[in-house]
Design a protein around this motif. Structure first.
Motif, short mmCIF file in Angstrom:
data_model
loop_
_atom_site.label_atom_id
_atom_site.label_comp_id
_atom_site.label_asym_id
_atom_site.label_seq_id
_atom_site.Cartn_x
_atom_site.Cartn_y
_atom_site.Cartn_z
N SER A 269 -78.71 -71.19 -5.69
CA SER A 269 -77.34 -71.34 -5.18
C SER A 269 -76.39 -71.55 -6.35
O SER A 269 -75.26 -71.05 -6.35
N GLY A 270 -76.87 -72.26 -7.37
CA GLY A 270 -76.07 -72.48 -8.57
C GLY A 270 -75.78 -71.21 -9.34
O GLY A 270 -74.85 -71.17 -10.16
N GLN A 271 -76.56 -70.17 -9.09
CA GLN A 271 -76.34 -68.86 -9.71
C GLN A 271 -75.52 -67.93 -8.83
O GLN A 271 -75.41 -66.73 -9.09
N GLY A 272 -74.97 -68.49 -7.74
CA GLY A 272 -74.08 -67.72 -6.89
C GLY A 272 -74.74 -67.00 -5.73
O GLY A 272 -74.09 -66.21 -5.04
N LEU A 273 -76.03 -67.26 -5.48
CA LEU A 273 -76.70 -66.62 -4.35
C LEU A 273 -76.52 -67.43 -3.07
O LEU A 273 -76.34 -68.65 -3.11
N SER A 274 -76.61 -66.75 -1.95
CA SER A 274 -76.51 -67.40 -0.64
C SER A 274 -77.90 -67.55 -0.04
O SER A 274 -78.67 -66.59 -0.01
N HIS A 275 -78.21 -68.75 0.44
CA HIS A 275 -79.49 -69.01 1.08
C HIS A 275 -79.45 -68.46 2.51
O HIS A 275 -78.61 -68.85 3.31
N VAL A 276 -80.34 -67.53 2.81
CA VAL A 276 -80.37 -66.91 4.14
C VAL A 276 -81.29 -67.69 5.08
O VAL A 276 -80.89 -68.14 6.14
N ARG A 277 -82.55 -67.87 4.67
CA ARG A 277 -83.46 -68.66 5.50
C ARG A 277 -84.70 -69.04 4.70
O ARG A 277 -84.98 -68.48 3.64
N THR A 278 -85.43 -70.01 5.25
CA THR A 278 -86.68 -70.47 4.67
C THR A 278 -87.77 -70.36 5.73
O THR A 278 -87.59 -70.80 6.86
N ILE A 279 -88.90 -69.75 5.36
CA ILE A 279 -90.05 -69.61 6.25
C ILE A 279 -91.14 -70.58 5.81
O ILE A 279 -91.45 -70.66 4.62
N TRP A 280 -91.70 -71.31 6.75
CA TRP A 280 -92.74 -72.28 6.45
C TRP A 280 -94.09 -71.75 6.93
O TRP A 280 -94.22 -71.30 8.06
N ARG A 281 -95.09 -71.84 6.07
CA ARG A 281 -96.46 -71.46 6.46
C ARG A 281 -97.46 -72.33 5.71
O ARG A 281 -97.55 -72.25 4.49
N ASN A 282 -98.19 -73.15 6.43
CA ASN A 282 -99.29 -73.95 5.88
C ASN A 282 -98.89 -74.78 4.67
O ASN A 282 -99.60 -74.87 3.67
N GLY A 283 -97.73 -75.41 4.75
CA GLY A 283 -97.27 -76.29 3.67
C GLY A 283 -96.55 -75.58 2.54
O GLY A 283 -96.03 -76.24 1.64
N TRP A 284 -96.50 -74.26 2.58
CA TRP A 284 -95.79 -73.46 1.57
C TRP A 284 -94.55 -72.86 2.22
O TRP A 284 -94.50 -72.66 3.44
#
Length: 294
Positions: A269-284
């Motif tokens: 985000s500090g480099q100007g990117l937008s966070h779209v989503r985060t996927i969770w799978r087995n702790g990762w």
């Protein structure tokens, strides 16, 4: 002919400087150079160059010459890398991994492939070690989403490992794909896997430490960058990675433990990117960013 590693042990700051010096000396040649953390608390790192044994004498002399002015006190050490088939070993008993339309399977599970699957046959690669199914599956899921929602003209698989993600992109989209790794053995394995999946002519596999390669300029900037590595190197490479991203491009990052996600999100985000989503799978987690609107 055996592969060996020549390396020096020092602090993180000095190891990064040694990496720069080796990059200046060997940057245009087919040698992999890398830094590796050995002991975080003691700040012990290694800066290495990988080569075939037949090249040792010449490379050692050049290594010594490259660091002589700034680090004459550092002793160059040597490790012979064992020629072990850890690749096939890591997949013993592995069941197929399904993510959206993708099905990643071994040769022993070809009968599991269904009519509409995008099948990727992999009998090799550390990316399928314990805990990594979630990172691979997460990346595959986001790759499919990006392909449906955004125009993708080229792609980079950074730290390709077994090559599964580069193969997935090429099977889904008729676009040029660059796949890089610091380990020449991984690059060789990934190329073999692409050949098995009949896409080897459509992917350029290169041995490249970080962004020290002309390949990134040849193929970039990229509409899609995928890096399934680890949180700490992902955070450190954020500024360089983003410079190789095309306008409105997408970045897919994984190899990140759930409790590390905020640091990675903050770095990009500090480099100007937008966070779209985060996927969770087995702790990762797998994190999707875009440049511009998501």
């Amino acid at each position: 002919m055996s592969e060996i590693r020549l390396y020096v042990s020092t602090t993180e700051q000095n190891a990064n400087r040694v990496l720069d010096l080796l990059g200046f000396e060997f940057g245009e040649e087919d040698f992999a150079i890398a830094t590796t953390e050995v002991d975080e608390k003691a700040d012990i790192w290694e800066a290495s160059i990988y080569l075939m044994m037949e090249d040792e004498e010449a490379v050692r002399d050049r290594f010594a010459g490259a660091i002589a002015e700034e680090f004459a006190e550092l002793a160059i050490e040597r490790e012979v890398i064992p020629d072990i088939d850890w690749i096939a070993k890591s997949l013993e008993g592995l069941t197929p991994v399904r993510a959206g339309r993708f099905l990643v399977h071994g040769s022993h599970d070809r009968d599991k492939v269904q009519v509409h699957d995008i099948a990727i046959e992999i009998d090799a690669g550390q990316a399928f070690g314990t805990g990594h199914h979630g990172t691979t599956a997460g990346c595959l899921e986001v790759i499919e989403t990006v392909a449906r929602s955004r125009k993708v003209r080229n792609a980079l698989d950074l730290g390709t490992g077994s090559g599964v993600l580069a193969i997935a992109v090429r099977k889904l989209l008729p676009i040029p794909v660059l796949a890089t790794d610091i380990d020449p053995i991984a690059v060789r394995v990934a190329r073999d896997n692409a050949r098995r999946n009949k896409v080897v002519d459509a992917i350029d596999f290169r041995t490249a430490p970080g962004f020290h390669s002309t390949a990134f300029r040849e193929y970039g900037p990229f509409d899609l960058v995928i890096a399934n590595i680890l949180a700490r190197p992902l955070i450190k490479m954020a500024p360089q990675l983003v410079t190789h991203l095309a306008p409105n491009g997408s970045v897919i990052l994984s190899g990140i433990l759930a409790n590390q996600r905020w640091k990675v999100i903050a770095a990009y985000s500090g480099q100007g990117l937008s966070h779209v989503r985060t996927i969770w799978r087995n702790g990762w987690v797998t994190i999707h960013f875009t440049q511009g609107k998501g």
